[in-house]
Enzyme design. Structure first.
Site, short mmCIF file in Angstrom:
data_model
loop_
_atom_site.label_atom_id
_atom_site.label_comp_id
_atom_site.label_asym_id
_atom_site.label_seq_id
_atom_site.Cartn_x
_atom_site.Cartn_y
_atom_site.Cartn_z
N GLY A 1 0.83 -1.21 0.00
CA GLY A 1 0.00 0.00 0.00
C GLY A 1 0.86 1.25 0.00
N GLY B 1 4.98 7.61 2.25
CA GLY B 1 5.80 6.54 1.71
C GLY B 1 4.98 5.33 1.31
N VAL C 1 4.55 0.86 1.63
CA VAL C 1 4.77 -0.29 2.50
C VAL C 1 4.92 -1.54 1.64
CG1 VAL C 1 3.87 -1.65 4.42
CG2 VAL C 1 3.41 0.81 4.32
N LYS D 1 7.99 -0.06 5.84
CA LYS D 1 7.49 1.24 5.40
C LYS D 1 8.68 2.09 4.96
CE LYS D 1 4.67 5.19 6.85
NZ LYS D 1 3.86 5.75 7.97
N ASP E 1 -4.65 10.04 13.52
CA ASP E 1 -5.01 9.61 12.15
C ASP E 1 -5.66 8.23 12.17
OD1 ASP E 1 -5.27 9.99 9.45
OD2 ASP E 1 -3.26 9.33 8.94
#
Length: 879
Positions: free
Chosen positions: A550, A555, A557, A574, A680
């Site tokens: 993803g 960045g 992963v 990541k 988040d």
């Protein structure tokens, strides 16, 4: 037959398809104790029999909503004079609403929405003086609204939208000061002006008049509606200018004036700049002229969309546009704007869409625009921009659509655009570009790359059918002077190269010495294994696309195989895009947060890597434990054809996931020293292991509350845009509010609503003031099963069909969902002080889950081994 006080047959427990099947009602006509009769959310067909009128006059609640009932509403419904709640919504009722409805003078809620009821609305509705909620939207009512509605002095919310009402707006309704929630008259055929009597709605929060045939000027008295949060006047024929008095509506969060005939300059005395709570401003498709209103660019609360497109604005885009630091979407298309694009645009770091097409902007495209790394769509089509396309646009890693057609751009197409792997639409047609077309990325997709009208282009993939590029011409010999220059240049280059190599090895040695310490904290110690860039390259097959799990804001992963403790282990890596502004800070913050936490429902840190890549560029990555079932977002919104996984996310598993998330956030807020605010929380940051146990991850925006309390309140103000993701971020963050645990609680509430409805807060249906919370509130409590994720409903049916006493399981299952959603709604209140604290929310969801487990354990539904394993996991103390 026993005569109960309450008879409730929940979801899909009863089916009747003919009038004869309704004869069970006759058995209840002598039940004088009956107070509640609920048959909602079944598959009841046929007509509602007239015998319903023979039920007890003491009946208070009658729910038959969300079925397949057709025919007319029985005339005798007026005999049930004890009713306080009448729910007939979401059926197929036809014919007119009987005038006898006016006899129900104790009625507080009348739900008729989503049927096929026709004819005039009876004036007898005015007799319902105790009525609080009247929902008649999505029917076929016609004619004028009865003036008798002005007698409903207790009414709080009334919806008449999507019918065929005609005539002028009913002035009598505007005098109902009791209206405090919503008045929705949209999508009808009302004509005439908005009367000055609208000033009577002094307590109303939501007023919708959209999609009618209203005309004339907006009255100054509209400003008396100072409690309004949302005002929808779009898709009418209102003319004249915006009254300056609108600035008195200081609490307004949504203003929609789209598709009218409003004209004139938006002057300073309109004082849009005073609407400090506004986060959605829609002014498109009118006749506004003059310069862009600078005041509106100073509204820091604007966080969703500002749409000024399709007007007649002139002049430049002022540098004040840089004040929109929290805005997600800015639309200025189809105006007469001109001049250069200001560098201040780059301050709009939260923008995901920027539409400036069909204007007369000139000069060159500023390179500073590339610093807007969150931008997903940039449209500059049909301007008079000149110069070259900036190479720095290739640094915009999240860009998906780029439209530069019909300008005066020249030079080569930047090869750097090949690196924007997310880019799938690129339109460069009708410019003056020349040279070789790149071949990778978006340029390898003939259907996503448009280049027509650039006669100097060559090369590219064969599907583009461009002429081959001519090789660069080389002279047959070099003059002595050229030869001398070449030799001198080569010698100097060698000396410079040797010097740089010496400097490089010196710096590399120093870099290694400091690589384990970042920002004043120890990045890794003996408890964390050391991994190199080379090991990560090998373990991911060169960061191959096949191993990509993803992409995020900072960045990507990857799935990776590493040798850890003499064992090949699958992990997730990541890799931070250090070209992205803020990524280094995110890496540092995430490492620091992860080093402080240990909990079974938080993603585990394996190690960190801060070194150099093969080109001696800085390289930063974090290695996590691998979650084989991916993110919760993928499970909730995957392709519907992947049926075996959809069936796997049962009610039981969703309750377990809700418990896991609540425990994780509770630990961060209350059991972690110092406390951590995640900032988040969303389904894509919640990962599932092989047993579907949830783990909260991605601490790149986390806030560690290590400062003294007074200093923390000062420093927690957001200065770089919204701290979180649109749809999940707390409203106060969009207004520059303090980072606090209340923000995480809000996000938690949204995630839980999404978990049980299957609907994301950014779904297309959530517009014109409707949000996921309001969608759930409107359905609460009686209609919640209708908005629940449809994947959950077959579980109820199969349980009911396969068990003795299974109806109890189904009933408890349908009760579990409203209970969880009630917690979620309490967590997602707009005001932080009204939200439930996470500890109480976790306790409540634990209780709901445990009660449900007891029921299904008693009926032998849950495998004993699974239950034992899950309880062992949930009771295990966090290390």
């Amino acid at each position: 037959m026993l005569c109960p006080e309450q008879l409730t047959l929940g979801a899909n427990q009863f089916m009747a398809n003919t009038v004869q099947d309704w004869e069970f009602l006759t058995l209840l006509t002598n039940c004088t104790r009956l107070r509640t009769f609920s048959l909602q959310l079944n598959m009841l067909g046929g007509m509602l029999p007239i015998s319903v009128a023979n039920l007890s006059a003491q009946l208070e609640l009658l729910y038959v909503g969300a079925n397949e009932i057709s025919g007319k509403i029985p005339f005798g419904i007026g005999n049930l004079v004890g009713l306080t709640q009448l729910q007939l919504a979401n059926n197929q009722f036809t014919g007119s609403l009987p005038d006898t409805i006016g006899r129900l003078n104790s009625l507080q809620t009348l739900e008729l929405q989503n049927n096929l009821v026709t004819g005039f609305m009876p004036s007898s509705l005015g007799n319902l003086t105790q009525l609080l909620n009247l929902y008649t939207h999505n029917n076929m009512f016609e004619g004028p609204l009865p003036t008798s509605l002005g007698s409903l002095q207790e009414i709080i919310s009334a919806t008449f939208s999507n019918n065929k009402f005609t005539g002028p707006l009913p002035k009598d309704i505007f005098n109902l000061s009791s209206l405090s929630d919503a008045l929705d008259l949209s999508r009808n055929y009302f004509v005439g002006s908005l009367p000055p009597e609208v000033s009577g709605l002094t307590n109303l929060a939501h007023l919708y008049l959209s999609r009618n045939n209203l005309s004339g000027p907006l009255p100054n008295t509209l400003s008396n509606c100072q409690s309004l949060i949302e005002l929808g006047l779009d898709d009418n024929s209102f003319d004249s200018s915006i009254p300056s008095s609108i600035s008195n509506m200081r609490g307004l969060m949504l203003l929609n004036l789209t598709k009218n005939m409003l004209s004139g300059v938006i002057p300073k005395d309109a004082s849009l700049g005073r609407l400090q709570e506004l986060n959605i401003g829609l002014f498109s498709n009118n006749k506004f002229t003059g310069p862009l209103p600078k005041d509106i660019f100073n509204l820091s609360a604007l966080s969703d969309v500002l749409d000024l497109s399709s007007n007649y604005f002139v002049g430049p885009l002022p540098p004040e546009v840089g004040g929109l630091t929290n805005l997600a979407r800015l639309y200025l298309s189809q105006n007469n704007l001109s001049g250069p694009l200001p560098n201040a645009l780059s301050n709009c770091q939260s923008l995901t869409e920027l539409r400036l097409d069909d204007n007369s902007f000139d000069s060159s495209i500023p390179s500073s625009i590339s610093s807007m790394r969150g931008l997903m769509l940039l449209n500059l089509t049909k301007n008079t921009l000149s110069g070259v396309i900036p190479r720095d646009l290739g640094l915009m890693g999240g860009l998906e659509e780029l439209y530069l057609a019909r300008n005066n751009l020249s030079g080569n197409i930047p090869k750097s655009l090949e690196n924007v792997t997310s880019l799938y639409q690129l339109d460069l047609s009708f410019n003056h570009l020349d040279g070789k077309v790149p071949s990778w990325g978006v340029f390898s997709n003939a259907s996503g790359f448009f280049f027509g009208g650039n006669l100097g282009l060559c090369g590219g993939i064969s599907e583009l059918h461009l002429p081959p590029c001519q090789p660069e011409s080389v002279g047959h010999g070099l003059s002595k002077r050229h030869l001398t220059i070449t030799l001198v240049t080569a010698t100097a280059g060698i000396i410079l190269g040797l010097s740089l190599m010496l400097v490089f090895f010196t710096m590399r040695k120093k870099s290694k010495a400091r690589s384990t310490t970042i920002g004043g904290f120890q990045l890794m110690d003996d408890n964390y294994p050391r991994v190199t860039y080379a090991e990560l390259v090998q373990g991911t097959s060169g960061f191959a696309a096949d191993n990509l799990l993803g992409r995020g804001r900072y960045g990507s992963v990857y799935k990776c195989c590493l040798l850890l403790k003499n064992m090949m282990t699958t992990v997730a890596v990541k890799v931070f895009d250090l070209r992205q502004s803020g990524s280094s800070k995110s890496f540092q913050g995430e490492c620091e947060a992860l080093s402080k936490i240990r909990h079974r429902n938080l993603i585990s840190l394996v190690t960190c890597c801060s070194s150099s890549d093969s080109n001696q560029n800085d390289f930063k990555a974090i290695v996590f434990e691998f979650m084989p079932n991916g993110s919760l977002d993928r499970w909730l919104h995957m392709d519907v054809h992947v049926s075996h996984q959809l069936q796997g996310l049962t009610l039981m598993k969703r309750l377990n996931i809700a418990v896991d998330i609540a425990d994780a956030i509770d630990y961060l807020h209350n059991n972690c020293e110092p406390p951590i605010i995640h900032c988040d929380l969303k389904p894509s940051n919640i990962l599932l292991n092989e047993d579907l146990v949830a783990h909260v991850g991605d601490f790149g925006l986390a806030k560690i509350l290590s400062e003294p309390a007074a200093e923390q309140l000062i420093n927690s103000k957001s200065t770089v845009g919204i701290r979180g993701t649109i749809g999940y971020v707390a409203p106060e963050y969009g207004e520059g509010g303090q980072v606090s645990s209340c923000g995480d609680v809000y996000s938690f509430g949204i995630v839980i609503l999404e978990l049980f409805t299957g609907m994301a807060p950014t779904h297309d249906m959530f517009r014109d003031g409707l949000t996921l919370q309001k969608h759930a509130e409107n359905a609460f409590p009686g209609m919640l099963m209708q908005i629940a994720d449809p994947v959950l409903l077959p579980t109820y049916v199969s349980n009911a069909n396969s068990l003795q006493g299974g109806i109890n399981t189904v009933e408890h299952g349908s009760n579990a969902i409203p209970s969880v959603m009630k917690v979620a709604l309490s967590c997602s209140k707009h005001a932080p002080t009204e939200r439930m604290c996470i500890k109480d929310a976790a306790t409540a969801i634990h209780r709901i889950r445990d009660e449900y487990i007891k029921v299904i354990q008693n009926e032998g539904v849950v495998n004993a081994a699974y239950t034992a394993r899950h309880f062992a996991e949930t009771s295990r103390a966090a290390p």
